[in-house]
Design an enzyme around this catalytic site. Structure first.
Site, PDB file in Angstrom:
ATOM      1  N   LYS A  66      -8.167   8.096 -14.357  1.00  0.00           N
ATOM      2  CA  LYS A  66      -8.179   7.272 -13.161  1.00  0.00           C
ATOM      3  C   LYS A  66      -9.487   7.338 -12.629  1.00  0.00           C
ATOM      4  O   LYS A  66     -10.125   6.189 -12.124  1.00  0.00           O
ATOM      5  CB  LYS A  66      -7.254   7.792 -12.031  1.00  0.00           C
ATOM      6  CG  LYS A  66      -6.571   7.028 -11.057  1.00  0.00           C
ATOM      7  CD  LYS A  66      -5.465   7.805  -9.936  1.00  0.00           C
ATOM      8  CE  LYS A  66      -4.133   8.137 -10.645  1.00  0.00           C
ATOM      9  NZ  LYS A  66      -3.470   8.531  -9.441  1.00  0.00           N
ATOM     10  N   PHE A  70       0.549   4.422   7.589  1.00  0.00           N
ATOM     11  CA  PHE A  70       1.769   3.404   7.538  1.00  0.00           C
ATOM     12  C   PHE A  70       1.528   2.150   6.630  1.00  0.00           C
ATOM     13  O   PHE A  70       2.350   1.376   6.806  1.00  0.00           O
ATOM     14  CB  PHE A  70       1.941   3.237   8.801  1.00  0.00           C
ATOM     15  CG  PHE A  70       2.145   4.083   9.966  1.00  0.00           C
ATOM     16  CD1 PHE A  70       3.279   4.950  10.050  1.00  0.00           C
ATOM     17  CD2 PHE A  70       1.080   4.394  10.725  1.00  0.00           C
ATOM     18  CE1 PHE A  70       3.717   5.867  10.855  1.00  0.00           C
ATOM     19  CE2 PHE A  70       1.188   5.436  11.489  1.00  0.00           C
ATOM     20  CZ  PHE A  70       2.504   6.205  11.661  1.00  0.00           C
ATOM     21  N   LEU A  71       0.677   2.293   5.762  1.00  0.00           N
ATOM     22  CA  LEU A  71       0.346   1.062   4.785  1.00  0.00           C
ATOM     23  C   LEU A  71       1.582   0.599   4.056  1.00  0.00           C
ATOM     24  O   LEU A  71       2.302   1.447   3.454  1.00  0.00           O
ATOM     25  CB  LEU A  71      -0.906   1.207   3.843  1.00  0.00           C
ATOM     26  CG  LEU A  71      -1.183   2.136   3.039  1.00  0.00           C
ATOM     27  CD1 LEU A  71      -0.539   1.476   1.835  1.00  0.00           C
ATOM     28  CD2 LEU A  71      -2.610   2.442   2.819  1.00  0.00           C
ATOM     29  N   GLU A  85       2.456  -1.625   0.677  1.00  0.00           N
ATOM     30  CA  GLU A  85       2.245  -2.149  -0.628  1.00  0.00           C
ATOM     31  C   GLU A  85       1.976  -3.590  -0.537  1.00  0.00           C
ATOM     32  O   GLU A  85       2.907  -4.095   0.290  1.00  0.00           O
ATOM     33  CB  GLU A  85       2.934  -1.629  -1.699  1.00  0.00           C
ATOM     34  CG  GLU A  85       2.820  -0.108  -2.019  1.00  0.00           C
ATOM     35  CD  GLU A  85       3.364   0.500  -3.147  1.00  0.00           C
ATOM     36  OE1 GLU A  85       3.668  -0.230  -4.020  1.00  0.00           O
ATOM     37  OE2 GLU A  85       3.324   1.602  -3.179  1.00  0.00           O
ATOM     38  N   LYS A 136       5.786   9.522  11.043  1.00  0.00           N
ATOM     39  CA  LYS A 136       5.797   8.782   9.906  1.00  0.00           C
ATOM     40  C   LYS A 136       7.031   8.819   9.255  1.00  0.00           C
ATOM     41  O   LYS A 136       7.665   7.646   8.503  1.00  0.00           O
ATOM     42  CB  LYS A 136       4.702   9.646   8.814  1.00  0.00           C
ATOM     43  CG  LYS A 136       4.982   8.862   7.419  1.00  0.00           C
ATOM     44  CD  LYS A 136       4.484   7.605   7.342  1.00  0.00           C
ATOM     45  CE  LYS A 136       4.755   6.975   6.114  1.00  0.00           C
ATOM     46  NZ  LYS A 136       3.752   7.120   5.209  1.00  0.00           N
ATOM     47  N   LEU A 164      15.446  -7.544   8.076  1.00  0.00           N
ATOM     48  CA  LEU A 164      16.829  -7.703   8.093  1.00  0.00           C
ATOM     49  C   LEU A 164      17.210  -8.829   7.019  1.00  0.00           C
ATOM     50  O   LEU A 164      18.121  -9.406   7.038  1.00  0.00           O
ATOM     51  CB  LEU A 164      17.240  -8.585   9.540  1.00  0.00           C
ATOM     52  CG  LEU A 164      17.399  -7.810  10.558  1.00  0.00           C
ATOM     53  CD1 LEU A 164      18.037  -8.696  11.816  1.00  0.00           C
ATOM     54  CD2 LEU A 164      18.397  -6.538  10.517  1.00  0.00           C
ATOM     55  N   CYS A 176       8.088   5.315  -1.273  1.00  0.00           N
ATOM     56  CA  CYS A 176       8.261   5.910   0.082  1.00  0.00           C
ATOM     57  C   CYS A 176       9.625   6.038   0.776  1.00  0.00           C
ATOM     58  O   CYS A 176      10.051   6.998   0.942  1.00  0.00           O
ATOM     59  CB  CYS A 176       7.107   5.107   0.955  1.00  0.00           C
ATOM     60  SG  CYS A 176       5.558   5.403   0.673  1.00  0.00           S
TER      61      CYS A 176
HETATM   62  C1  UDX Z   1       7.154   1.377   3.637  1.00  0.00           C
HETATM   63  C2  UDX Z   1       6.655   1.199   5.025  1.00  0.00           C
HETATM   64  O1  UDX Z   1       6.905  -0.259   5.224  1.00  0.00           O
HETATM   65  C3  UDX Z   1       5.138   1.477   5.210  1.00  0.00           C
HETATM   66  O2  UDX Z   1       5.081   1.397   6.668  1.00  0.00           O
HETATM   67  C4  UDX Z   1       5.196   3.158   4.908  1.00  0.00           C
HETATM   68  O3  UDX Z   1       3.894   3.589   5.125  1.00  0.00           O
HETATM   69  C5  UDX Z   1       5.441   3.244   3.403  1.00  0.00           C
HETATM   70  O4  UDX Z   1       6.898   2.625   3.232  1.00  0.00           O
HETATM   71  P1  UDX Z   1       6.484  -0.166   1.080  1.00  0.00           P
HETATM   72  O5  UDX Z   1       6.975   0.882   0.358  1.00  0.00           O
HETATM   73  O6  UDX Z   1       4.938  -0.701   0.719  1.00  0.00           O
HETATM   74  O7  UDX Z   1       6.026   0.537   2.737  1.00  0.00           O
HETATM   75  O8  UDX Z   1       7.428  -1.230   1.379  1.00  0.00           O
HETATM   76  P2  UDX Z   1       8.264  -1.999   2.425  1.00  0.00           P
HETATM   77  O9  UDX Z   1       7.535  -3.402   2.727  1.00  0.00           O
HETATM   78  O10 UDX Z   1       8.568  -1.043   3.662  1.00  0.00           O
HETATM   79  O11 UDX Z   1       9.541  -2.402   1.694  1.00  0.00           O
HETATM   80  C6  UDX Z   1      10.339  -1.263   1.221  1.00  0.00           C
HETATM   81  C7  UDX Z   1      11.694  -1.958   0.451  1.00  0.00           C
HETATM   82  O12 UDX Z   1      12.688  -2.619   1.404  1.00  0.00           O
HETATM   83  C8  UDX Z   1      11.419  -2.704  -0.613  1.00  0.00           C
HETATM   84  O13 UDX Z   1      12.055  -2.445  -1.960  1.00  0.00           O
HETATM   85  C9  UDX Z   1      11.914  -3.966   0.038  1.00  0.00           C
HETATM   86  O14 UDX Z   1      12.334  -4.988  -1.056  1.00  0.00           O
HETATM   87  C10 UDX Z   1      12.895  -3.511   0.859  1.00  0.00           C
HETATM   88  N1  UDX Z   1      13.321  -4.530   1.877  1.00  0.00           N
HETATM   89  C11 UDX Z   1      12.473  -4.633   3.074  1.00  0.00           C
HETATM   90  C12 UDX Z   1      14.720  -5.072   1.819  1.00  0.00           C
HETATM   91  O15 UDX Z   1      15.344  -4.836   1.139  1.00  0.00           O
HETATM   92  N2  UDX Z   1      15.041  -5.921   3.059  1.00  0.00           N
HETATM   93  C13 UDX Z   1      13.889  -6.013   3.965  1.00  0.00           C
HETATM   94  O16 UDX Z   1      14.254  -6.801   5.104  1.00  0.00           O
HETATM   95  C14 UDX Z   1      12.824  -5.417   3.878  1.00  0.00           C
END
Ligand code: UDX
Length: 440
Positions: A40, A154-155, A157, A209, A255, A265
């Protein structure tokens, strides 16, 4: 010392660490990224990103070329830095709901001998509440000249750079004013954007968090529970979500009903939160998260049941095309991906499964080498008995269902993300299913 003269180290250069290191360098800091994985580090040193994240590849290249951002496997390099961000992973422990803290504890122990007087260790990893206090107690023995703060990240992806440079809030858990002041200086360019600043104690900062991720998971499972009820009652969850979302107390984001949440996460964070609450004697308070997890996993099963209902219980006679392997679009991350889980389960049940994903196929192949992979979406769909749309990449919404219709054995599609244009697919001759929507 002027804030920009401060040298930062970032321990752990995975998703969070690589993003944080490149972003802090772009703010003008000298940043040293440290990781135990030589492969890495070699890649990052050349300015190459080991994973897909929109915009981060370019930022990394620029920052490495500027000379401000360097990477090493040598932990003694931390001696040059004043502030140390801990960004290592906290995966789910095998055979338990709890988080594995080996990497966090290892990272702090590894830099302890190299910490200068007055330096600040800043945890960014997601940890069970109480971890920061424990690490601070350890540092008071191994490196009493240093202090520790917690600054959760809280980022999301797909939006990692944006969320790091323009976060919707900054939360710092500190035990004294000096630590807060140092962090205010570090984040001065972000605070200038009027970013809300929240000072908390260590346990509250850690809890913010997991509370945020639990709320988001709850929102998704709530709408997926409504999807189950809509299916039973003949309703349409997409219309329901739109209608409740207009109430600003509810809000229309998160939603989107479908196959549920995955990734590195949300799933592991809610499980670790339950495990920690039990240790603290507050098990009952988070009992509802068990249901949130169960609703989430049930969505995957509902898709598999739909497939069996459309084809047969004996899936060995059928070819199934799966569009999407990443846990969400704009990511190549397949950790706990609902799409890939469904693909693997259908394949284990005997179906001939072919997967496509614009970015996540190399990672999906590593995890499930026995699945078939198609070079593009059209190839994936051609000759199939059923199409599953499981990760809502833009390119899948842009597919032409009329063109695809001519290439399949059976024109049946299940939209696991409620993202395709149902009317268009039906008009092209497809039998269309979506979770939580009764076919009109
Ligand atoms: C999340 C949090 O949003 C972020 O703040 C935290 O720091 C890390 O975890 P991330 O894992 O990048 O971020 O994904 P996110 O955009 O939150 O989506 C999570 C999952 O939920 C995905 O599998 C997505 O497909 C699903 N999802 C999201 C739904 O099924 N419905 C929705 O309405 C939104």
């Amino acid at each position: 010392m002027s804030p920009m003269k401060q040298v930062l180290s970032v321990i752990g250069t995975g998703y969070l660490g690589a993003t944080h290191a490149a972003c802090m360098s772009s703010l003008g800091f000298t940043v040293i990224g440290i990781d135990t994985d030589p492969g890495k580090i070699e890649q990052l040193s050349k300015g190459e990103l080991p994973f897909y994240e929109p915009g981060l590849d370019e930022l990394l290249r620029t920052e490495v070329a500027s000379g401000r951002l360097t990477f090493t496997t040598d932990f003694s390099a931390a001696a040059k830095a004043d502030i140390h961000f801990i960004c290592v992973g906290t995966p789910q422990k095998a055979g338990s709901l709890a988080a594995d803290l080996t990497y966090v504890e290892g990272a702090v122990a590894a830099i302890a001998p190299h910490l200068k007087a007055g330096s600040l260790v800043v945890g960014k990893s997601t940890v069970p509440v109480g971890t920061a206090q424990k690490l601070l107690a350890q540092l008071s023995i191994t490196a009493p000249q240093a202090d520790l703060a917690w600054n959760p990240e809280f980022l999301r992806e797909g939006f990692a750079v944006e969320d790091t440079l323009r976060p919707n809030r900054l939360v710092v858990g500190v035990t004294n004013d000096r630590a807060e002041e140092i962090l205010k200086q570090v984040y001065a360019p972000i605070l200038e954007l009027k970013t809300p600043w929240i000072r908390a104690d260590l346990p509250t900062a850690e809890l913010v968090k997991v509370a945020a991720n639990s709320f988001l998971a709850t929102k998704i499972s709530f709408i997926n529970a409504m999807a189950e009820v809509c299916e039973a009652a003949g309703g349409d969850v997409t219309v329901l979500a739109q209608a409740i979302g207009y109430d600003p107390r509810i809000g229309n984001r998160f939603l989107q009903a479908g196959i549920g949440f995955g990734g590195g996460c949300l799933p592991k964070d809610i499980r670790a939160f339950m495990a920690r609450a039990e240790e603290l004697g507050a098990k009952q308070a988070l009992e509802f998260l068990r249901e949130i997890d169960a609703i989430n996993l049930r969505a995957r099963q509902r898709v598999i049941d739909l497939v069996r209902g459309e084809l047969s219980d004996d899936l060995s006679l059928y070819s199934i095309a799966i569009l999407g392997a990443a846990f969400k679009p704009d990511s190549d991350d397949v950790r706990d991906s609902p799409a890939l889980d469904i693909a693997a389960q259908l394949s284990a049940a005997g179906a001939n499964v072919t997967v496509h994903d614009p970015k996540a196929m190399p990672n999906a192949k590593k995890r499930f080498p026995a699945l078939n992979f198609a070079p593009d979406a059209k190839n994936c769909v051609a000759g199939s008995d059923l199409v599953l749309h499981l990760t809502e990449w833009r390119e899948y919404r842009d597919l032409n269902p009329t063109e695809l219709f001519a290439t399949v054995k059976n024109a049946i599609v299940i939209d696991g993300r409620n993202a395709l244009d149902r009317d268009k697919w039906i008009a092209a001759g497809w039998k269309f299913h979506a979770l939580g929507r009764t076919n009109a």
